[in-house]
Write a protein that holds these residues in place. Structure first.
Motif, PDB file in Angstrom:
ATOM      1  N   GLY A  81       0.813  -1.210   0.000  1.00  0.00           N
ATOM      2  CA  GLY A  81       0.000   0.000   0.000  1.00  0.00           C
ATOM      3  C   GLY A  81       0.847   1.261   0.000  1.00  0.00           C
ATOM      4  N   ARG A  82       1.901   1.269   0.819  1.00  0.00           N
ATOM      5  CA  ARG A  82       2.774   2.448   0.871  1.00  0.00           C
ATOM      6  C   ARG A  82       3.490   2.666  -0.460  1.00  0.00           C
ATOM      7  NH1 ARG A  82       3.789   0.400   6.175  1.00  0.00           N
ATOM      8  NH2 ARG A  82       5.694  -0.658   5.469  1.00  0.00           N
ATOM      9  N   ALA A  86       2.788   5.884  -3.160  1.00  0.00           N
ATOM     10  CA  ALA A  86       3.868   6.785  -3.577  1.00  0.00           C
ATOM     11  C   ALA A  86       3.819   7.092  -5.070  1.00  0.00           C
ATOM     12  CB  ALA A  86       5.219   6.174  -3.215  1.00  0.00           C
ATOM     13  N   LEU A  87       3.080   6.296  -5.836  1.00  0.00           N
ATOM     14  CA  LEU A  87       2.965   6.517  -7.280  1.00  0.00           C
ATOM     15  C   LEU A  87       1.816   7.461  -7.638  1.00  0.00           C
ATOM     16  CD1 LEU A  87       3.543   2.830  -8.463  1.00  0.00           C
ATOM     17  CD2 LEU A  87       5.181   4.723  -8.548  1.00  0.00           C
ATOM     18  N   VAL A  88       0.977   7.780  -6.669  1.00  0.00           N
ATOM     19  CA  VAL A  88      -0.133   8.705  -6.902  1.00  0.00           C
ATOM     20  C   VAL A  88       0.395  10.138  -6.856  1.00  0.00           C
ATOM     21  CG1 VAL A  88      -2.374   9.500  -6.063  1.00  0.00           C
ATOM     22  CG2 VAL A  88      -1.772   7.066  -5.915  1.00  0.00           C
ATOM     23  N   ALA A 108      -2.441   4.817   3.083  1.00  0.00           N
ATOM     24  CA  ALA A 108      -1.073   5.322   2.940  1.00  0.00           C
ATOM     25  C   ALA A 108      -0.987   6.624   2.157  1.00  0.00           C
ATOM     26  CB  ALA A 108      -0.205   4.260   2.264  1.00  0.00           C
ATOM     27  N   LEU A 109      -2.072   7.071   1.558  1.00  0.00           N
ATOM     28  CA  LEU A 109      -2.020   8.324   0.805  1.00  0.00           C
ATOM     29  C   LEU A 109      -1.697   9.483   1.750  1.00  0.00           C
ATOM     30  CD1 LEU A 109      -5.112   7.844  -1.531  1.00  0.00           C
ATOM     31  CD2 LEU A 109      -2.711   7.926  -2.247  1.00  0.00           C
ATOM     32  N   LEU A 126     -14.015   5.571   4.045  1.00  0.00           N
ATOM     33  CA  LEU A 126     -13.810   5.821   5.471  1.00  0.00           C
ATOM     34  C   LEU A 126     -12.329   6.009   5.799  1.00  0.00           C
ATOM     35  CD1 LEU A 126     -16.342   3.316   7.074  1.00  0.00           C
ATOM     36  CD2 LEU A 126     -16.425   5.818   7.181  1.00  0.00           C
ATOM     37  N   ALA A 127     -11.460   5.275   5.110  1.00  0.00           N
ATOM     38  CA  ALA A 127     -10.024   5.403   5.350  1.00  0.00           C
ATOM     39  C   ALA A 127      -9.513   6.789   4.987  1.00  0.00           C
ATOM     40  CB  ALA A 127      -9.266   4.342   4.553  1.00  0.00           C
ATOM     41  N   LEU A 128     -10.250   7.494   4.130  1.00  0.00           N
ATOM     42  CA  LEU A 128      -9.837   8.826   3.685  1.00  0.00           C
ATOM     43  C   LEU A 128     -10.567   9.944   4.432  1.00  0.00           C
ATOM     44  CD1 LEU A 128      -9.806   8.032  -0.132  1.00  0.00           C
ATOM     45  CD2 LEU A 128      -7.803   8.403   1.324  1.00  0.00           C
TER      46      LEU A 128
END
Length: 252
Positions: A81-82, A86-88, A108-109, A126-128
């Protein structure tokens, strides 16, 4: 060699290599093509392989419900995920569909990154929730508790109203020859639509999904732009993905 001995050997090859060729098995076992086809048919019926033209592939793993999958390989999925997050890039519009690894991508964003995330997974939304600069669009539809995703015609209509820079796709199986595949036809339909609406395609996959195939086709492997994998990927898989021009990176 007895039938059970042959089939045990075939299962061993599938575990080690991810695939078998019928012609090789005929030569090794010194049996007819019909005998090998029968062995593969019986193994496929028992869920030990997926038959393809000329042989068989290892089946994509079925991790069960989303609640079960988030408990499996949590450390590996967090690292994936991390690396995928990192590619976003800032300012992008990104599809993130349902999946336990994709949930870790969302978590991880960076919280200080301005972007738009469009998802059919309430868990991802929810994670965001505490990402103040992230605009999150939750797609509607019929909620499937087991998959943790909204699916169906309503979801499909909403997907087709969005143009995304990047799609972070949760894959059940990924093979250079057989492509990106899913275990569920409804999920496969939504994923195909998201690909059509996206400029690039990113997959972060645990090792058990590489070189495997599920029943429902999503895309050609060559459509994948970025692939994030665990360390130690088999050399034959790495070479096959590289030959397709896929940007492969390893999650440390």
């Amino acid at each position: 060699m007895l039938t059970q001995e042959r089939q045990n050997r075939i299962r061993q090859y599938l575990s080690e290599q991810g695939r078998v060729l019928a012609a090789d098995l005929v030569a090794e076992f010194r049996v007819s093509e019909d005998t090998v086809r029968r062995d593969l048919r019986e193994l496929a019926r028992a869920g030990h392989c997926r038959r393809v033209y000329g042989g068989a592939l290892a089946p994509a793993p079925d991790g069960g419900s989303i609640a079960a999958r988030v408990q499996t390989q949590p450390g590996a999925k967090q690292r994936l995920g991390r690396a995928a997050a990192a590619l976003v890039q800032p300012g992008q519009t990104v599809f993130i569909d349902a999946g336990s690894t994709n949930l870790e991508v969302a978590r991880a964003l960076p919280r200080d990154m301005a972007l738009t995330v469009v998802t059919n997974a309430p868990g991802v939304a929810l994670a965001l929730a505490d990402h103040a600069l992230c605009t999150t669009m939750l797609l509607g539809g019929l909620y499937d508790r087991g998959k943790g995703a909204c699916l169906g015609a309503a979801t499909l209509r909403e997907v087709r109203q969005v143009y995304a820079d990047l799609f972070v796709l949760g894959a059940c199986g990924l093979d250079a020859g057989m492509g990106v595949t899913a275990l569920d036809p409804g999920e496969a339909e939504i994923k195909r639509a998201m690909i059509e609406q996206s400029g690039q395609l990113l997959i972060a996959a645990t090792s058990d999904k590489l070189g495997t195939v599920a029943p429902f086709r999503i895309a050609e492997a060559g459509q994948v732009t970025h692939l994030v994998v665990e360390p130690g990927m088999r050399e034959d898989l790495a070479a096959a993905f590289a030959a397709l021009g896929i940007d492969v990176s390893t999650a440390d």
